[in-house]
Design a protein around this motif. Structure first.
Motif, PDB file in Angstrom:
ATOM      1  N   GLN A 115       0.840  -1.208   0.000  1.00 49.44           N
ATOM      2  CA  GLN A 115       0.000   0.000   0.000  1.00 49.44           C
ATOM      3  C   GLN A 115       0.870   1.252   0.000  1.00 49.44           C
ATOM      4  OE1 GLN A 115      -2.296  -0.878   3.493  1.00 49.44           O
ATOM      5  NE2 GLN A 115      -3.346  -2.572   2.470  1.00 49.44           N
ATOM      6  N   ARG A 116       1.908   1.250   0.819  1.00 46.75           N
ATOM      7  CA  ARG A 116       2.779   2.432   0.880  1.00 46.75           C
ATOM      8  C   ARG A 116       3.534   2.627  -0.429  1.00 46.75           C
ATOM      9  NH1 ARG A 116       4.741   1.825   7.183  1.00 46.75           N
ATOM     10  NH2 ARG A 116       2.917   2.877   8.077  1.00 46.75           N
ATOM     11  N   ILE A 119       1.045   4.278  -2.820  1.00 50.28           N
ATOM     12  CA  ILE A 119       0.786   5.681  -2.466  1.00 50.28           C
ATOM     13  C   ILE A 119       1.967   6.550  -2.892  1.00 50.28           C
ATOM     14  CG2 ILE A 119       0.377   7.322  -0.582  1.00 50.28           C
ATOM     15  CD1 ILE A 119      -1.008   4.958   0.929  1.00 50.28           C
ATOM     16  N   GLY A 120       3.171   6.068  -2.653  1.00 46.06           N
ATOM     17  CA  GLY A 120       4.388   6.715  -3.161  1.00 46.06           C
ATOM     18  C   GLY A 120       4.414   8.213  -2.951  1.00 46.06           C
ATOM     19  N   GLU A 121       4.418   8.947  -4.043  1.00 45.30           N
ATOM     20  CA  GLU A 121       4.505  10.407  -3.999  1.00 45.30           C
ATOM     21  C   GLU A 121       3.152  11.067  -3.780  1.00 45.30           C
ATOM     22  OE1 GLU A 121       7.731  12.094  -4.621  1.00 45.30           O
ATOM     23  OE2 GLU A 121       8.170  10.033  -4.022  1.00 45.30           O
ATOM     24  N   GLY A 122       2.105  10.263  -3.627  1.00 45.89           N
ATOM     25  CA  GLY A 122       0.788  10.840  -3.349  1.00 45.89           C
ATOM     26  C   GLY A 122      -0.027  11.070  -4.613  1.00 45.89           C
ATOM     27  N   TRP A 136      -1.125   5.730   6.412  1.00 44.76           N
ATOM     28  CA  TRP A 136      -0.640   7.059   5.990  1.00 44.76           C
ATOM     29  C   TRP A 136      -1.170   8.126   6.945  1.00 44.76           C
ATOM     30  CZ3 TRP A 136       2.882   6.471   2.253  1.00 44.76           C
ATOM     31  CH2 TRP A 136       3.429   7.621   1.668  1.00 44.76           C
ATOM     32  N   PRO A 137      -0.667   8.118   8.210  1.00 44.94           N
ATOM     33  CA  PRO A 137      -1.198   9.053   9.207  1.00 44.94           C
ATOM     34  C   PRO A 137      -0.945  10.516   8.824  1.00 44.94           C
ATOM     35  CG  PRO A 137       0.310   7.452  10.216  1.00 44.94           C
ATOM     36  CD  PRO A 137       0.367   7.234   8.742  1.00 44.94           C
ATOM     37  N   GLN A 138      -0.007  10.731   7.917  1.00 41.42           N
ATOM     38  CA  GLN A 138       0.316  12.109   7.497  1.00 41.42           C
ATOM     39  C   GLN A 138      -0.600  12.607   6.382  1.00 41.42           C
ATOM     40  OE1 GLN A 138       1.916   9.226   6.796  1.00 41.42           O
ATOM     41  NE2 GLN A 138       3.666   9.535   5.449  1.00 41.42           N
TER      42      GLN A 138
END
Ligand code: C5P
Length: 218
Positions: A115-116, A119-122, A136-138
């Motif tokens: 998952q991360r 998501i990578g660069e968003g 992705w708490p941020q």
């Protein structure tokens, strides 16, 4: 802002998928359905004949399937070892087994990494149960989507072509119970999340509300 991450968590059948896809489409963002990844893992375990109630066996097998998610909100795809399982992961069998499988820490650790990576660069709307709390708490925008059980069961049963509303509701509530009660990354309202109750809102109203939240992000 193409690095924006919107986390959409909530109970089963609260409208996360339709909402998240709609928000992604509206804002030109990618879309990730993490529930589909847990379903894909569950589908693979069942196909391998693995006893999904045996957490130790599930834990030992969790590294084996290669799971890949597409991120187009108009055509979400999910593959296991290169085979598209988008339809198969919605079966009753998978739905009944997915929550116990998702409670196994090794399953979560494996999928968390995938998952991360995605998501990578968003620039993405991510839906699930633990996106705002763990994955992705941020995230710049966090939403906790809920709806009353009657509304969820009626919508889900209509989606499935008129399955029995009472048994649909029972199945949704049973998944909520397991997903909220597990030790690792339980379903919870993340710190900083905005609670949206969709019971009396249309899909477009929910999408508008979430799109509105992105206006406050720098
Ligand atoms: O979103 P969906 O209902 O398809 O998810 C199926 C199941 O996958 C959930 O009931 C839950 O057990 C698991 N899940 C999870 N964490 C996520 C997304 C889904 O544990 N981030």
């Amino acid at each position: 802002d193409s690095s924006l991450v919107i986390a959409v968590d909530g109970t089963s059948g609260s409208g996360k998928s339709s909402t998240s896809r709609g928000v992604a489409e509206r804002l030109g963002l990618r879309y990730l359905d993490t529930g589909a990844m847990f379903r894909a893992m569950t589908w693979w375990l069942l196909r391998e004949g693995i006893d999904v109630r045996d957490a130790a066996v599930v834990a030992a097998a969790a590294h084996r399937p290669r799971i890949e998610s597409g991120t187009d909100p108009l055509a979400p795809t999910i593959t296991v070892d290169g085979v598209d399982v988008s339809v198969e992961i919605r079966s009753h069998e998978v739905t009944a087994a997915v929550s116990p499988v998702s409670a196994v820490p090794e399953v979560r650790a494996r999928l968390l990494q995938l998952q991360r990576e995605v998501i990578g660069e968003g620039g993405i709307v991510v839906e699930g149960r633990d996106i705002g709390s763990v994955v992705w708490p941020q995230a710049e925008v966090k939403v906790y989507l809920s709806a009353e059980p009657d509304a969820r069961a009626e919508r889900r049963s209509a989606e499935q072509g008129g399955t029995d509303v009472a048994s649909t509701q029972q199945s949704l509530l049973e998944r909520d119970r397991i997903d909220s009660g597990r030790a690792t990354a339980p379903l919870t309202m993340a710190e900083g999340a905005v609670h949206v109750d969709s019971t009396h809102l249309t899909l477009v109203e929910v999408i508008d509300r979430i799109v509105g939240l992105t206006g406050h992000v720098a």
